[in-house]
Design an enzyme around this catalytic site. Sequence first.
Site, PDB file in Angstrom:
ATOM      1  CB  VAL A 102      54.139 -31.871  24.952  1.00  0.00           C
ATOM      2  CG1 VAL A 102      55.127 -33.055  24.983  1.00  0.00           C
ATOM      3  CG2 VAL A 102      53.350 -31.603  25.337  1.00  0.00           C
ATOM      4  CG  HIS A 128      56.198 -25.963  19.339  1.00  0.00           C
ATOM      5  ND1 HIS A 128      57.203 -26.076  20.360  1.00  0.00           N
ATOM      6  CD2 HIS A 128      55.344 -26.146  19.066  1.00  0.00           C
ATOM      7  CE1 HIS A 128      56.132 -27.019  20.461  1.00  0.00           C
ATOM      8  NE2 HIS A 128      54.993 -26.758  20.724  1.00  0.00           N
ATOM      9  CG  HIS A 142      51.031 -25.706  17.445  1.00  0.00           C
ATOM     10  ND1 HIS A 142      50.940 -27.306  17.470  1.00  0.00           N
ATOM     11  CD2 HIS A 142      51.350 -25.298  18.735  1.00  0.00           C
ATOM     12  CE1 HIS A 142      51.723 -27.332  18.669  1.00  0.00           C
ATOM     13  NE2 HIS A 142      51.080 -26.672  18.911  1.00  0.00           N
ATOM     14  CG  ASP A 187      51.733 -31.316  15.313  1.00  0.00           C
ATOM     15  OD1 ASP A 187      51.822 -33.252  15.629  1.00  0.00           O
ATOM     16  OD2 ASP A 187      51.647 -30.784  16.315  1.00  0.00           O
ATOM     17  CB  ILE A 188      53.303 -37.166  13.451  1.00  0.00           C
ATOM     18  CG1 ILE A 188      53.759 -36.874  14.987  1.00  0.00           C
ATOM     19  CG2 ILE A 188      54.763 -36.879  12.534  1.00  0.00           C
ATOM     20  CD1 ILE A 188      54.723 -38.088  15.529  1.00  0.00           C
TER      21      ILE A 188
HETATM   22  P1  AMP Z   1      53.291 -28.333  22.160  1.00  0.00           P
HETATM   23  O1  AMP Z   1      54.528 -28.526  23.060  1.00  0.00           O
HETATM   24  O2  AMP Z   1      51.770 -28.776  23.257  1.00  0.00           O
HETATM   25  O3  AMP Z   1      52.563 -26.680  21.349  1.00  0.00           O
HETATM   26  O4  AMP Z   1      52.698 -28.928  20.591  1.00  0.00           O
HETATM   27  C1  AMP Z   1      53.932 -29.997  20.770  1.00  0.00           C
HETATM   28  C2  AMP Z   1      53.432 -30.334  19.312  1.00  0.00           C
HETATM   29  O5  AMP Z   1      54.739 -31.213  18.017  1.00  0.00           O
HETATM   30  C3  AMP Z   1      52.405 -31.883  19.135  1.00  0.00           C
HETATM   31  O6  AMP Z   1      51.031 -31.270  18.510  1.00  0.00           O
HETATM   32  C4  AMP Z   1      52.441 -33.157  19.178  1.00  0.00           C
HETATM   33  O7  AMP Z   1      52.156 -33.701  18.125  1.00  0.00           O
HETATM   34  C5  AMP Z   1      54.143 -32.507  17.962  1.00  0.00           C
HETATM   35  N1  AMP Z   1      55.253 -33.699  17.494  1.00  0.00           N
HETATM   36  C6  AMP Z   1      56.393 -34.262  18.341  1.00  0.00           C
HETATM   37  N2  AMP Z   1      56.941 -34.862  18.512  1.00  0.00           N
HETATM   38  C7  AMP Z   1      57.197 -34.732  17.090  1.00  0.00           C
HETATM   39  C8  AMP Z   1      57.171 -34.871  16.339  1.00  0.00           C
HETATM   40  N3  AMP Z   1      58.726 -35.759  15.650  1.00  0.00           N
HETATM   41  N4  AMP Z   1      57.084 -34.668  14.428  1.00  0.00           N
HETATM   42  C9  AMP Z   1      56.152 -33.751  13.985  1.00  0.00           C
HETATM   43  N5  AMP Z   1      55.415 -33.085  15.155  1.00  0.00           N
HETATM   44  C10 AMP Z   1      56.025 -33.547  16.496  1.00  0.00           C
END
Ligand code: AMP
Length: 139
Positions: free
Chosen positions: A94, A99, A101, A30-31
Amino acid sequence: MEDCIFCKIIKGEIPSFKVYEDDMVFAFEDINPISEGHTLLIPKIHAQDLWEIPDEDLAAVHLASKKIIQAIKDVLNPTGVACLQLNGRGVNQVVMHYHLHLIPRTAGGPEIPVCAWELKEGDMEAIKQTADKIAAAIK
Ligand code: AMP
Ligand code: ZN
């Protein structure tokens, strides 16, 4: 799916810090990490959430999670790893591609926010009624 950022990561159209890949799943860092080693694990097919993901892909993601948290354990020696998966914008999903985590907590590191909530006893009658409704709706 064309506009999906995680589909683009799988195809290599957007760079990522890959940690694992097989026929069914892809994992990368995760970035915006909550902690060191915060890893995202996704199915290669585009499925939005737990309601949508096919059983086979769900199983592949969760079997791979064992492999990856073993590596996280070996490398980072965490005191624990939270496996968190959000479904729907109402709980702050988001990126609308399923996915999981994998969020390690290292010794002395700050509490993982989602892992610390205050226990408040519920209304047992209300809990029972809800449980009965959910149980009756299971197909
Ligand atoms: P969520 O949808 O809230 O469970 O989290 C989406 C996650 O994706 C967040 O923690 C972001 O930091 C991560 N994220 C979004 N774009 C990228 C990317 N290009 N590379 C890695 N992580 C990402
Ligand atoms: Zn996607």
